[in-house]
Design a protein around this motif. Structure first.
Motif, PDB file in Angstrom:
ATOM      1  N   ARG A 163      13.540  -0.390 -26.128  1.00  0.00           N
ATOM      2  CA  ARG A 163      14.365   0.442 -25.253  1.00  0.00           C
ATOM      3  C   ARG A 163      14.226  -0.017 -23.814  1.00  0.00           C
ATOM      4  NH1 ARG A 163      12.058   6.170 -25.951  1.00  0.00           N
ATOM      5  NH2 ARG A 163      10.164   4.999 -26.466  1.00  0.00           N
ATOM      6  N   LYS A 164      15.310   0.090 -23.075  1.00  0.00           N
ATOM      7  CA  LYS A 164      15.278  -0.190 -21.645  1.00  0.00           C
ATOM      8  C   LYS A 164      15.083   1.131 -20.918  1.00  0.00           C
ATOM      9  CE  LYS A 164      18.157  -1.925 -17.832  1.00  0.00           C
ATOM     10  NZ  LYS A 164      19.488  -2.495 -17.481  1.00  0.00           N
ATOM     11  N   LEU A 165      13.999   1.211 -20.141  1.00  0.00           N
ATOM     12  CA  LEU A 165      13.687   2.414 -19.373  1.00  0.00           C
ATOM     13  C   LEU A 165      13.346   2.013 -17.939  1.00  0.00           C
ATOM     14  CD1 LEU A 165      11.367   4.339 -21.881  1.00  0.00           C
ATOM     15  CD2 LEU A 165      13.777   4.818 -21.404  1.00  0.00           C
ATOM     16  N   ALA A 166      13.469   2.962 -17.023  1.00  0.00           N
ATOM     17  CA  ALA A 166      13.081   2.723 -15.632  1.00  0.00           C
ATOM     18  C   ALA A 166      11.572   2.837 -15.495  1.00  0.00           C
ATOM     19  CB  ALA A 166      13.775   3.718 -14.708  1.00  0.00           C
ATOM     20  N   LEU A 167      11.002   2.019 -14.629  1.00  0.00           N
ATOM     21  CA  LEU A 167       9.555   2.030 -14.437  1.00  0.00           C
ATOM     22  C   LEU A 167       9.052   3.427 -14.086  1.00  0.00           C
ATOM     23  CD1 LEU A 167       6.845   0.556 -14.208  1.00  0.00           C
ATOM     24  CD2 LEU A 167       7.429   0.012 -11.837  1.00  0.00           C
ATOM     25  N   GLY A 168       9.755   4.126 -13.208  1.00  0.00           N
ATOM     26  CA  GLY A 168       9.328   5.471 -12.833  1.00  0.00           C
ATOM     27  C   GLY A 168       9.269   6.401 -14.030  1.00  0.00           C
ATOM     28  N   THR A 199      12.717  -5.296  -9.865  1.00  0.00           N
ATOM     29  CA  THR A 199      13.665  -4.356 -10.470  1.00  0.00           C
ATOM     30  C   THR A 199      12.899  -3.104 -10.865  1.00  0.00           C
ATOM     31  OG1 THR A 199      13.426  -4.840 -12.844  1.00  0.00           O
ATOM     32  CG2 THR A 199      14.739  -6.398 -11.537  1.00  0.00           C
ATOM     33  N   GLU A 200      13.621  -2.108 -11.339  1.00  0.00           N
ATOM     34  CA  GLU A 200      12.993  -0.914 -11.905  1.00  0.00           C
ATOM     35  C   GLU A 200      13.016  -0.951 -13.424  1.00  0.00           C
ATOM     36  OE1 GLU A 200      11.422   2.086 -10.701  1.00  0.00           O
ATOM     37  OE2 GLU A 200      11.072   0.563  -9.164  1.00  0.00           O
ATOM     38  N   ALA A 201      13.430  -2.088 -13.994  1.00  0.00           N
ATOM     39  CA  ALA A 201      13.655  -2.170 -15.438  1.00  0.00           C
ATOM     40  C   ALA A 201      12.379  -2.473 -16.214  1.00  0.00           C
ATOM     41  CB  ALA A 201      14.700  -3.231 -15.748  1.00  0.00           C
ATOM     42  N   CYS A 202      12.205  -1.743 -17.305  1.00  0.00           N
ATOM     43  CA  CYS A 202      11.127  -2.001 -18.260  1.00  0.00           C
ATOM     44  C   CYS A 202      11.719  -2.139 -19.654  1.00  0.00           C
ATOM     45  CB  CYS A 202      10.128  -0.848 -18.288  1.00  0.00           C
ATOM     46  SG  CYS A 202       9.049  -0.719 -16.858  1.00  0.00           S
ATOM     47  N   LEU A 203      11.205  -3.087 -20.409  1.00  0.00           N
ATOM     48  CA  LEU A 203      11.510  -3.179 -21.827  1.00  0.00           C
ATOM     49  C   LEU A 203      10.323  -2.564 -22.562  1.00  0.00           C
ATOM     50  CD1 LEU A 203      13.273  -4.142 -24.180  1.00  0.00           C
ATOM     51  CD2 LEU A 203      11.983  -6.301 -24.131  1.00  0.00           C
ATOM     52  N   VAL A 204      10.566  -1.438 -23.227  1.00  0.00           N
ATOM     53  CA  VAL A 204       9.508  -0.702 -23.919  1.00  0.00           C
ATOM     54  C   VAL A 204       9.625  -0.973 -25.413  1.00  0.00           C
ATOM     55  CG1 VAL A 204       8.523   1.558 -24.408  1.00  0.00           C
ATOM     56  CG2 VAL A 204       9.498   1.076 -22.144  1.00  0.00           C
ATOM     57  N   LEU A 258      16.030 -17.006  -5.161  1.00  0.00           N
ATOM     58  CA  LEU A 258      16.942 -16.477  -6.171  1.00  0.00           C
ATOM     59  C   LEU A 258      16.248 -15.598  -7.211  1.00  0.00           C
ATOM     60  CD1 LEU A 258      19.303 -19.488  -7.028  1.00  0.00           C
ATOM     61  CD2 LEU A 258      19.791 -17.488  -5.595  1.00  0.00           C
ATOM     62  N   ILE A 259      14.924 -15.588  -7.216  1.00  0.00           N
ATOM     63  CA  ILE A 259      14.199 -14.897  -8.283  1.00  0.00           C
ATOM     64  C   ILE A 259      14.559 -13.412  -8.383  1.00  0.00           C
ATOM     65  CG2 ILE A 259      11.896 -14.156  -9.031  1.00  0.00           C
ATOM     66  CD1 ILE A 259      10.901 -16.956  -8.316  1.00  0.00           C
ATOM     67  N   PRO A 260      14.617 -12.648  -7.280  1.00  0.00           N
ATOM     68  CA  PRO A 260      15.024 -11.238  -7.434  1.00  0.00           C
ATOM     69  C   PRO A 260      16.403 -11.090  -8.083  1.00  0.00           C
ATOM     70  CG  PRO A 260      14.012 -11.567  -5.298  1.00  0.00           C
ATOM     71  CD  PRO A 260      14.186 -12.936  -5.901  1.00  0.00           C
ATOM     72  N   ARG A 261      17.319 -11.976  -7.747  1.00  0.00           N
ATOM     73  CA  ARG A 261      18.657 -11.912  -8.345  1.00  0.00           C
ATOM     74  C   ARG A 261      18.609 -12.306  -9.823  1.00  0.00           C
ATOM     75  NH1 ARG A 261      23.082 -15.124  -5.059  1.00  0.00           N
ATOM     76  NH2 ARG A 261      21.856 -14.071  -3.436  1.00  0.00           N
ATOM     77  N   ILE A 262      17.799 -13.324 -10.140  1.00  0.00           N
ATOM     78  CA  ILE A 262      17.638 -13.732 -11.544  1.00  0.00           C
ATOM     79  C   ILE A 262      17.065 -12.577 -12.358  1.00  0.00           C
ATOM     80  CG2 ILE A 262      16.337 -15.254 -13.085  1.00  0.00           C
ATOM     81  CD1 ILE A 262      16.510 -17.394 -10.869  1.00  0.00           C
ATOM     82  N   ASN A 263      16.045 -11.918 -11.808  1.00  0.00           N
ATOM     83  CA  ASN A 263      15.439 -10.797 -12.526  1.00  0.00           C
ATOM     84  C   ASN A 263      16.418  -9.645 -12.695  1.00  0.00           C
ATOM     85  OD1 ASN A 263      13.185 -12.375 -12.521  1.00  0.00           O
ATOM     86  ND2 ASN A 263      11.836 -10.881 -11.544  1.00  0.00           N
ATOM     87  N   ILE A 278       3.290  -6.218  -4.761  1.00  0.00           N
ATOM     88  CA  ILE A 278       4.300  -7.273  -4.890  1.00  0.00           C
ATOM     89  C   ILE A 278       5.391  -7.098  -3.846  1.00  0.00           C
ATOM     90  CG2 ILE A 278       6.122  -8.188  -6.397  1.00  0.00           C
ATOM     91  CD1 ILE A 278       4.246  -7.627  -8.769  1.00  0.00           C
ATOM     92  N   GLU A 279       5.813  -5.863  -3.640  1.00  0.00           N
ATOM     93  CA  GLU A 279       6.850  -5.604  -2.637  1.00  0.00           C
ATOM     94  C   GLU A 279       6.334  -5.883  -1.226  1.00  0.00           C
ATOM     95  OE1 GLU A 279       8.195  -1.633  -3.222  1.00  0.00           O
ATOM     96  OE2 GLU A 279       9.196  -2.066  -5.137  1.00  0.00           O
ATOM     97  N   LEU A 280       5.109  -5.446  -0.946  1.00  0.00           N
ATOM     98  CA  LEU A 280       4.538  -5.628   0.382  1.00  0.00           C
ATOM     99  C   LEU A 280       4.386  -7.103   0.732  1.00  0.00           C
ATOM    100  CD1 LEU A 280       3.111  -4.448   2.922  1.00  0.00           C
ATOM    101  CD2 LEU A 280       0.969  -4.566   1.606  1.00  0.00           C
TER     102      LEU A 280
END
Length: 425
Positions: free
Chosen positions: A184-189, A212-217, A260-265, A316-318
């Protein structure tokens, strides 16, 4: 002949290479090493990212030390060099299976056990927790058998090869079973907020895609059937084309153009979708890994998982690191093997990866600071910078292991620079 591991980040040139086919061959090598003042180690298939298997003395390659020695009800005794993929097939041919396993099957049985390969499970632990007996050659050249209730058994199950060389392992097995796999695809939060609910699954494994906020569970639960395995095309599409060919191309592009990595992700996250199947257990547990990477993994107390995830995401964001590989999370119950990363506590594992051609030491260093602050224990076969002084603080039986090592191998026949660091000289 030089030895190079799978990730190509560890290499060494032993003075001699031997290929034992029985315990007596290992005894001979141990005695020869002691007589000539050399060290001796047995390698597996090189799937450790650390130098745990290296030696400048006699290196034993277990290619001929393979196969099943005995079948006895719910016990199977397997020779140490048997690859897990071969063991899975042998068990399946007899209608049997391991209760749990990791997702890599190229490892040898001994190598996986000795470095603490764990997989993910609510009730069932890693391979070391499925061991019922060990056969190993000690530094004095004797062959010992270790069984439950003995210190050697609890110490040597995750022994790093420091107490002796494993020649055979008896594992507890059970009737073959099916697993209902859901993706399932869920948001990290949402994942962080529902960790208690998610960990009620028998086997939980999820991947957060940085930037991204995407998780594969992924969850695996036992199923009465009928089997509904992925079709041949679907299996190829997911495990070969998308997870390896396309992902490898994305990593290569990101290596050339990190911006380009953020866009690739983001594109990868958009492509994630829900799916489910029912398949034999070892096929549901395992995955194909063709894209070479470097990995660091820490086990933290289960109750600190949410904090560890949030801090990793914030770091990672910082730091504005460009991370292509997902961060993987798994859980296990407590273990009683002294140097198991899950010893004495419910544990959560956070694994960070980087594309092999583009190492990022600062990323691993920053995440490691978070994990150690939370009482984390590094996976013995994955990159870390901890030493014996730190590890003695997070392993309650570390001093007992060290004392047993002093008694069994006072001359340090089985040591190497990695063991000198993590266990002490």
């Amino acid at each position: 002949m030089a030895f190079v591991n799978w990730a190509r980040n560890q290499s060494g040139t032993p003075a001699e290479v031997r290929t034992p086919s029985c315990a007596e061959d290992v005894v001979r090598a141990v005695r020869d090493a002691a007589a000539t003042g050399r060290r001796v180690r047995m390698v597996g298939t090189g799937h450790s990212f650390t130098g745990v298997a290296l030696t400048d003395g006699i290196m034993l390659e277990p290619d001929a030390l393979t196969g099943v020695r005995t079948w006895a009800g719910d016990r199977v005794t397997v020779l140490a060099g048997t690859p897990l993929r071969v063991l899975n097939e042998l068990l399946d041919s007899r209608g049997l299976a391991l209760a749990n396993m990791g997702d890599v099957t190229e490892q040898t049985v001994a190598g996986a056990i000795q470095t603490g390969t764990h997989g993910t499970g609510r009730d069932s632990g890693g391979l070391a927790d499925q061991v019922t007996e060990l056969e190993l050659v000690l530094a004095d050249g004797s062959v010992a058998t270790a069984a439950p209730g003995e210190d050697l058994f609890d110490a040597a199950r995750v022994g790093l090869g420091a107490l002796g060389i494993l020649t055979a392992v008896t594992l507890r097995v059970e009737p073959a079973f099916l697993l209902h796999n859901r993706r399932r695809k869920l948001a990290l939060g949402d994942v962080v907020a529902s960790l208690d609910e998610l960990t009620t699954a028998e086997h939980l494994d999820f991947f957060w895609l940085p930037h991204t906020e995407a998780c594969l569970v992924k969850t695996n639960d036992r199923s009465p059937g009928p089997a509904r395995p992925p079709g041949a095309f679907r299996r190829w599409l997911d495990t070969v084309f998308l997870e390896n060919t396309v992902f490898g191309a994305a990593c290569a592009l990101g290596a050339r153009l990190p911006g380009l990595i953020p866009r690739i992700n983001a594109l990868s996250a958009a492509a994630l979708g829900d799916s489910e199947s029912v398949d034999v257990s070892y096929k549901a547990f395992t995955a194909r890994r063709d894209v070479r990477f470097l990995e660091m993994e820490y086990a933290v107390p289960r109750e600190r998982l949410a904090q560890a995830l949030r801090e990793t995401r914030d770091l990672i964001e910082l730091m504005d690191w460009k991370i292509t590989f997902p961060v993987e999370v798994r859980v296990t119950p407590p273990s009683d093997a002294w140097l198991s990363t899950a010893y004495g506590r419910e544990s959560a594992y956070i694994a960070c990866h980087v594309y092999r051609p583009t190492p990022n030491p600062a990323y691993f260093e920053g995440v490691e600071e978070i994990m150690t602050r939370l009482g984390g224990r590094p996976h013995w076969g994955k990159l870390h910078t901890r030493d014996a002084a730190y590890l003695a603080k997070v392993y309650p039986r570390f001093a007992d292991f060290a004392a047993l090592r002093d008694r069994l191998d006072p001359g340090r026949l089985f040591t190497n620079p990695y063991l000198d660091t993590v266990l002490g000289p």
